[in-house]
Enzyme design. Structure first.
Site, short mmCIF file in Angstrom:
data_model
loop_
_atom_site.label_atom_id
_atom_site.label_comp_id
_atom_site.label_asym_id
_atom_site.label_seq_id
_atom_site.Cartn_x
_atom_site.Cartn_y
_atom_site.Cartn_z
N ASP A 65 0.85 -1.19 0.00
CA ASP A 65 0.00 0.00 0.00
C ASP A 65 0.89 1.24 0.00
O ASP A 65 1.95 1.22 0.63
CB ASP A 65 -0.83 -0.01 1.29
CG ASP A 65 -2.22 0.58 1.12
OD1 ASP A 65 -2.79 0.41 0.03
OD2 ASP A 65 -2.72 1.19 2.08
N TYR A 67 2.33 4.85 1.20
CA TYR A 67 2.31 5.57 2.48
C TYR A 67 1.14 6.53 2.49
O TYR A 67 0.82 7.15 1.47
CB TYR A 67 3.61 6.35 2.66
CG TYR A 67 4.86 5.50 2.74
CD1 TYR A 67 5.01 4.53 3.73
CD2 TYR A 67 5.91 5.70 1.85
CE1 TYR A 67 6.16 3.75 3.80
CE2 TYR A 67 7.07 4.93 1.92
CZ TYR A 67 7.19 3.96 2.90
OH TYR A 67 8.33 3.20 2.98
N PHE A 78 7.94 1.53 -0.96
CA PHE A 78 8.95 1.76 0.07
C PHE A 78 9.67 3.11 -0.06
O PHE A 78 10.46 3.49 0.79
CB PHE A 78 10.00 0.64 0.11
CG PHE A 78 9.45 -0.70 0.51
CD1 PHE A 78 9.07 -0.94 1.82
CD2 PHE A 78 9.27 -1.71 -0.43
CE1 PHE A 78 8.53 -2.17 2.20
CE2 PHE A 78 8.74 -2.94 -0.06
CZ PHE A 78 8.37 -3.17 1.25
N HIS A 188 9.31 -9.38 6.17
CA HIS A 188 9.13 -7.99 5.77
C HIS A 188 10.13 -7.11 6.53
O HIS A 188 10.50 -7.42 7.66
CB HIS A 188 7.70 -7.56 6.10
CG HIS A 188 7.26 -6.30 5.44
ND1 HIS A 188 7.54 -5.06 5.97
CD2 HIS A 188 6.59 -6.08 4.29
CE1 HIS A 188 7.03 -4.13 5.18
NE2 HIS A 188 6.45 -4.72 4.15
#
Length: 224
Positions: A65, A67, A78, A188
């Site tokens: 998703d 930010y 990221f 992760h």
């Protein structure tokens, strides 16, 4: 809302753009952007595609998703805009690269477009989000679209490295031809996973470059 996508991708995704689910998705997105503050800005929704034409693609990193904070998202998973504090997952990505490749990120910005321009597809599964509401644009059609993108990459490219971090990304393994491509999996980079020992030490960045080098492809310069 101004939206653009690289021509190489436009050709490959034409049938998706013309599909009913995508038309409904775009109607939803236009409504959201007109009523609420959403991220990334319209011109950056397809940034992952515009920075990385398929002919240049060598590596795929899958996020979930964008930010959802002010000025953070820039259309690359990221990644954050220059001048924005690094989120915890990005901090841990940089730490692993430093340990793996003996590099030092000194005062680096968190904009990963340098990676994308070298052929790293930084693909979120959902490409938009409402301000302050994580996951607010999930299950509206983006996941169908980005799963198709992963299938296209698997079919249309050879010897691509897929970095699957965390349980969500690992679910995409089924979309990838493991006989043609290299899949590297780990936990992760978020603190919850990393601090339990599922992220640090995965050496994905050196392994990725070794694989690319073995097929005569230029290595990724991970230092920003």
């Amino acid at each position: 809302m101004s939206v653009k996508i690289d021509e190489s991708w436009k050709r490959l995704l034409e049938s998706e753009f013309n599909s009913e689910y995508f038309k409904k998705l775009i109607s939803f997105i236009k409504e959201e952007y007109s009523v609420f503050k959403c991220y990334p800005k319209g011109s950056e929704i397809f940034n992952a595609f515009n920075c990385c034409p398929i002919d240049n693609l060598k590596v795929v990193i899958i996020g979930q998703d964008p930010y959802h904070g002010l000025n953070q998202a820039n259309g690359l998973c990221f990644s954050v805009n220059k001048g924005i504090s690094h989120p915890p997952s990005l901090i841990n990505i940089f730490k692993e690269i430093e340990d793996d490749l003996n590099l030092k990120f000194e005062n680096s910005n968190g904009d990963l477009s340098k990676w994308a321009n070298q052929g790293v597809m930084l693909l979120n599964s959902t490409l938009t989000v409402r301000d302050g509401f994580a996951g607010s644009h999930q299950n509206k059609g983006w996941e169908i679209f980005t799963d198709k993108v992963i299938e296209i990459i698997s079919n249309e490219t050879n010897n691509t490295v897929f970095l699957l971090w965390g349980s969500f990304a690992k679910q995409k393994r089924k979309l990838i031809d493991v006989n043609k491509h290299k899949i590297l999996e780990s936990g992760h980079p978020s603190p919850l996973s990393a601090n339990r020992g599922y992220w640090f030490g995965n050496k994905h960045f050196s392994m990725c470059n070794e694989y690319l080098d073995s097929y005569g492809k230029k290595k990724i310069d991970w230092l920003l």
